[in-house]
Design a protein around this motif. Sequence first.
Motif, PDB file in Angstrom:
ATOM      1  N   VAL A   1       0.830  -1.206   0.000  1.00  0.00           N
ATOM      2  CA  VAL A   1       0.000   0.000   0.000  1.00  0.00           C
ATOM      3  C   VAL A   1       0.864   1.256   0.000  1.00  0.00           C
ATOM      4  CG1 VAL A   1      -1.715   1.331   1.273  1.00  0.00           C
ATOM      5  CG2 VAL A   1      -1.955  -1.153   1.080  1.00  0.00           C
ATOM      6  N   GLU A   2       1.937   1.249   0.760  1.00  0.00           N
ATOM      7  CA  GLU A   2       2.783   2.441   0.855  1.00  0.00           C
ATOM      8  C   GLU A   2       3.736   2.578  -0.320  1.00  0.00           C
ATOM      9  OE1 GLU A   2       6.471   0.959   3.639  1.00  0.00           O
ATOM     10  OE2 GLU A   2       4.481   1.039   4.553  1.00  0.00           O
ATOM     11  N   SER A   3       3.977   1.490  -1.073  1.00  0.00           N
ATOM     12  CA  SER A   3       4.985   1.509  -2.127  1.00  0.00           C
ATOM     13  C   SER A   3       4.425   1.812  -3.513  1.00  0.00           C
ATOM     14  CB  SER A   3       5.718   0.162  -2.184  1.00  0.00           C
ATOM     15  OG  SER A   3       6.394  -0.102  -0.971  1.00  0.00           O
ATOM     16  N   PHE A   4       3.171   1.415  -3.765  1.00  0.00           N
ATOM     17  CA  PHE A   4       2.609   1.535  -5.105  1.00  0.00           C
ATOM     18  C   PHE A   4       1.589   2.663  -5.178  1.00  0.00           C
ATOM     19  CE2 PHE A   4       4.311  -2.716  -4.973  1.00  0.00           C
ATOM     20  CZ  PHE A   4       4.832  -2.901  -6.237  1.00  0.00           C
ATOM     21  N   VAL A   5       1.427   3.218  -6.376  1.00  0.00           N
ATOM     22  CA  VAL A   5       0.445   4.278  -6.565  1.00  0.00           C
ATOM     23  C   VAL A   5      -0.953   3.716  -6.303  1.00  0.00           C
ATOM     24  CG1 VAL A   5       1.902   5.529  -8.186  1.00  0.00           C
ATOM     25  CG2 VAL A   5       0.253   3.853  -9.058  1.00  0.00           C
ATOM     26  N   ALA A   6      -1.843   4.581  -5.840  1.00  0.00           N
ATOM     27  CA  ALA A   6      -3.167   4.142  -5.394  1.00  0.00           C
ATOM     28  C   ALA A   6      -3.961   3.463  -6.500  1.00  0.00           C
ATOM     29  CB  ALA A   6      -3.948   5.337  -4.853  1.00  0.00           C
TER      30      ALA A   6
ATOM     31  N   SER B   1      -2.936  -5.614  -1.493  1.00  0.00           N
ATOM     32  CA  SER B   1      -2.419  -6.367  -2.628  1.00  0.00           C
ATOM     33  C   SER B   1      -2.485  -5.512  -3.888  1.00  0.00           C
ATOM     34  CB  SER B   1      -3.226  -7.657  -2.824  1.00  0.00           C
ATOM     35  OG  SER B   1      -4.598  -7.351  -3.076  1.00  0.00           O
ATOM     36  N   ILE B   2      -1.844  -6.015  -4.947  1.00  0.00           N
ATOM     37  CA  ILE B   2      -1.860  -5.367  -6.244  1.00  0.00           C
ATOM     38  C   ILE B   2      -3.118  -5.782  -7.005  1.00  0.00           C
ATOM     39  CG2 ILE B   2      -0.708  -5.319  -8.503  1.00  0.00           C
ATOM     40  CD1 ILE B   2       0.757  -3.718  -6.437  1.00  0.00           C
ATOM     41  N   ASP B   3      -3.788  -4.799  -7.606  1.00  0.00           N
ATOM     42  CA  ASP B   3      -4.853  -5.084  -8.569  1.00  0.00           C
ATOM     43  C   ASP B   3      -4.154  -5.337  -9.906  1.00  0.00           C
ATOM     44  OD1 ASP B   3      -6.767  -4.733 -10.650  1.00  0.00           O
ATOM     45  OD2 ASP B   3      -8.095  -3.681  -9.264  1.00  0.00           O
ATOM     46  N   VAL B   4      -3.996  -6.603 -10.265  1.00  0.00           N
ATOM     47  CA  VAL B   4      -3.136  -6.953 -11.399  1.00  0.00           C
ATOM     48  C   VAL B   4      -3.636  -6.375 -12.723  1.00  0.00           C
ATOM     49  CG1 VAL B   4      -2.126  -8.854 -12.724  1.00  0.00           C
ATOM     50  CG2 VAL B   4      -2.209  -8.974 -10.226  1.00  0.00           C
ATOM     51  N   PRO B   5      -4.935  -6.444 -13.061  1.00  0.00           N
ATOM     52  CA  PRO B   5      -5.368  -5.822 -14.326  1.00  0.00           C
ATOM     53  C   PRO B   5      -5.073  -4.323 -14.387  1.00  0.00           C
ATOM     54  CG  PRO B   5      -7.036  -7.352 -13.543  1.00  0.00           C
ATOM     55  CD  PRO B   5      -6.035  -7.223 -12.441  1.00  0.00           C
TER      56      PRO B   5
ATOM     57  N   LEU C   1       1.144  -0.207 -16.761  1.00  0.00           N
ATOM     58  CA  LEU C   1       2.412  -0.513 -17.412  1.00  0.00           C
ATOM     59  C   LEU C   1       2.299  -0.336 -18.921  1.00  0.00           C
ATOM     60  CD1 LEU C   1       3.596  -3.720 -15.511  1.00  0.00           C
ATOM     61  CD2 LEU C   1       4.430  -1.386 -15.207  1.00  0.00           C
ATOM     62  N   ARG C   2       1.197  -0.809 -19.497  1.00  0.00           N
ATOM     63  CA  ARG C   2       1.004  -0.675 -20.945  1.00  0.00           C
ATOM     64  C   ARG C   2       0.963   0.787 -21.369  1.00  0.00           C
ATOM     65  NH1 ARG C   2      -3.500  -5.422 -20.888  1.00  0.00           N
ATOM     66  NH2 ARG C   2      -2.217  -7.111 -21.764  1.00  0.00           N
ATOM     67  N   ALA C   3       0.438   1.625 -20.496  1.00  0.00           N
ATOM     68  CA  ALA C   3       0.336   3.050 -20.805  1.00  0.00           C
ATOM     69  C   ALA C   3       1.639   3.797 -20.548  1.00  0.00           C
ATOM     70  CB  ALA C   3      -0.789   3.667 -19.979  1.00  0.00           C
ATOM     71  N   GLY C   4       2.637   3.110 -20.015  1.00  0.00           N
ATOM     72  CA  GLY C   4       3.915   3.745 -19.725  1.00  0.00           C
ATOM     73  C   GLY C   4       3.898   4.633 -18.503  1.00  0.00           C
ATOM     74  N   LEU C   5       2.949   4.383 -17.598  1.00  0.00           N
ATOM     75  CA  LEU C   5       2.811   5.195 -16.389  1.00  0.00           C
ATOM     76  C   LEU C   5       3.500   4.507 -15.212  1.00  0.00           C
ATOM     77  CD1 LEU C   5      -0.945   6.157 -16.805  1.00  0.00           C
ATOM     78  CD2 LEU C   5       1.049   7.616 -17.212  1.00  0.00           C
ATOM     79  N   PRO C   6       3.997   5.274 -14.250  1.00  0.00           N
ATOM     80  CA  PRO C   6       4.673   4.662 -13.094  1.00  0.00           C
ATOM     81  C   PRO C   6       3.694   3.894 -12.224  1.00  0.00           C
ATOM     82  CG  PRO C   6       4.432   7.021 -12.782  1.00  0.00           C
ATOM     83  CD  PRO C   6       4.021   6.747 -14.193  1.00  0.00           C
ATOM     84  N   VAL C   7       4.159   2.814 -11.651  1.00  0.00           N
ATOM     85  CA  VAL C   7       3.344   2.029 -10.717  1.00  0.00           C
ATOM     86  C   VAL C   7       3.854   2.159  -9.289  1.00  0.00           C
ATOM     87  CG1 VAL C   7       2.504   0.380 -12.420  1.00  0.00           C
ATOM     88  CG2 VAL C   7       4.689  -0.045 -11.240  1.00  0.00           C
ATOM     89  N   LEU C   8       5.113   2.507  -9.122  1.00  0.00           N
ATOM     90  CA  LEU C   8       5.686   2.712  -7.806  1.00  0.00           C
ATOM     91  C   LEU C   8       5.650   4.196  -7.427  1.00  0.00           C
ATOM     92  CD1 LEU C   8       8.851   0.427  -7.884  1.00  0.00           C
ATOM     93  CD2 LEU C   8       6.912   0.171  -6.332  1.00  0.00           C
ATOM     94  N   ARG C   9       5.444   4.457  -6.154  1.00  0.00           N
ATOM     95  CA  ARG C   9       5.549   5.825  -5.655  1.00  0.00           C
ATOM     96  C   ARG C   9       7.019   6.278  -5.760  1.00  0.00           C
ATOM     97  NH1 ARG C   9       0.940   7.307  -2.761  1.00  0.00           N
ATOM     98  NH2 ARG C   9      -0.430   5.572  -2.182  1.00  0.00           N
TER      99      ARG C   9
ATOM    100  N   ALA D   1      10.122   4.541  -3.868  1.00  0.00           N
ATOM    101  CA  ALA D   1       9.767   3.225  -3.310  1.00  0.00           C
ATOM    102  C   ALA D   1      10.527   2.127  -4.041  1.00  0.00           C
ATOM    103  CB  ALA D   1       8.263   2.985  -3.423  1.00  0.00           C
ATOM    104  N   GLY D   2      11.209   1.297  -3.303  1.00  0.00           N
ATOM    105  CA  GLY D   2      11.897   0.154  -3.909  1.00  0.00           C
ATOM    106  C   GLY D   2      12.940   0.528  -4.926  1.00  0.00           C
ATOM    107  N   GLY D   3      13.532   1.693  -4.769  1.00  0.00           N
ATOM    108  CA  GLY D   3      14.528   2.138  -5.749  1.00  0.00           C
ATOM    109  C   GLY D   3      13.912   2.392  -7.113  1.00  0.00           C
ATOM    110  N   ALA D   4      12.688   2.916  -7.122  1.00  0.00           N
ATOM    111  CA  ALA D   4      11.953   3.075  -8.373  1.00  0.00           C
ATOM    112  C   ALA D   4      12.689   3.963  -9.350  1.00  0.00           C
ATOM    113  CB  ALA D   4      10.574   3.682  -8.086  1.00  0.00           C
ATOM    114  N   ALA D   5      12.733   3.518 -10.591  1.00  0.00           N
ATOM    115  CA  ALA D   5      13.256   4.334 -11.673  1.00  0.00           C
ATOM    116  C   ALA D   5      12.101   5.094 -12.320  1.00  0.00           C
ATOM    117  CB  ALA D   5      13.947   3.451 -12.713  1.00  0.00           C
ATOM    118  N   PRO D   6      12.355   6.195 -13.012  1.00  0.00           N
ATOM    119  CA  PRO D   6      11.274   6.944 -13.645  1.00  0.00           C
ATOM    120  C   PRO D   6      10.472   6.057 -14.592  1.00  0.00           C
ATOM    121  CG  PRO D   6      13.302   8.222 -13.664  1.00  0.00           C
ATOM    122  CD  PRO D   6      13.660   6.850 -13.169  1.00  0.00           C
ATOM    123  N   GLY D   7       9.148   6.146 -14.485  1.00  0.00           N
ATOM    124  CA  GLY D   7       8.272   5.402 -15.368  1.00  0.00           C
ATOM    125  C   GLY D   7       8.119   3.946 -15.013  1.00  0.00           C
ATOM    126  N   VAL D   8       8.663   3.487 -13.870  1.00  0.00           N
ATOM    127  CA  VAL D   8       8.576   2.072 -13.501  1.00  0.00           C
ATOM    128  C   VAL D   8       7.536   1.876 -12.423  1.00  0.00           C
ATOM    129  CG1 VAL D   8       9.821   0.120 -12.563  1.00  0.00           C
ATOM    130  CG2 VAL D   8      10.954   1.652 -14.137  1.00  0.00           C
TER     131      VAL D   8
END
Length: 208
Positions: free
Chosen positions: A166-171, A180-184, A190-198, A201-208
């Motif tokens: 909950v704290e690591s991923f975008v709402a 948990s992750i809503d996988v769909p 991801l398909r849209a090229g948008l970030p999923v991590l805040r 969080a987790g050493g997130a790279a831009p757009g990851v």
Amino acid sequence: MANKSEPERLTFAEADSRLAQALSAAFESDYDNVLLFDGDLELEGGFLDAVAGIGSLDGVDLVVVTGDLTVTGPIALYASLPGLYVGGTTRAETLEGGDCEIQIQDGAFTHLVYGDYNSGILETRIVETPWVINYDHDLRVSAPGARLVDNYGDDDDADFGSENIVESFVAEVVDAEGESIDVPEFLERLRAGLPVLRPGAGGAAPGV
């Protein structure tokens, strides 16, 4: 991308003999009918729809590709049949397994590998993918460099689990109640090229 192989409909025993017993060594369940592509196979779109457009999947227990399999869309096999065996390298947008058995060798998947619930088996050799998500699945995947998400809550070795999803991923990709992750939603982002991590969080790279 053109299909270069027409399938054969064989019994499991016939296909297993053709592949020097590789099928009986790979699979735990009993199968009767195999749709076999001898050689490399290239498909446009999603795997199941593309295969069904070449040869009917009625009564098919297992799809076998003896060579490389390249799919422009997802490989998403959630029903108990058909299962999948690939003798060469597999490339696709995703590899998603549910109630069936999937056995591939090396591969590369643009967005993720996902195992859903505990009825099936998804086994690979070494694959390249940015995300591996497991929801209580028999997931036998080697993906060096991938971030591992435990979407069920019992894997202490995962990078992300119920204690930090909950704290690591975008709402937009989080089921906050289930932690948990809503996988769909995750996959669509991801398909849209948008970030999923805040950020951060987790050493997130831009757009990851």
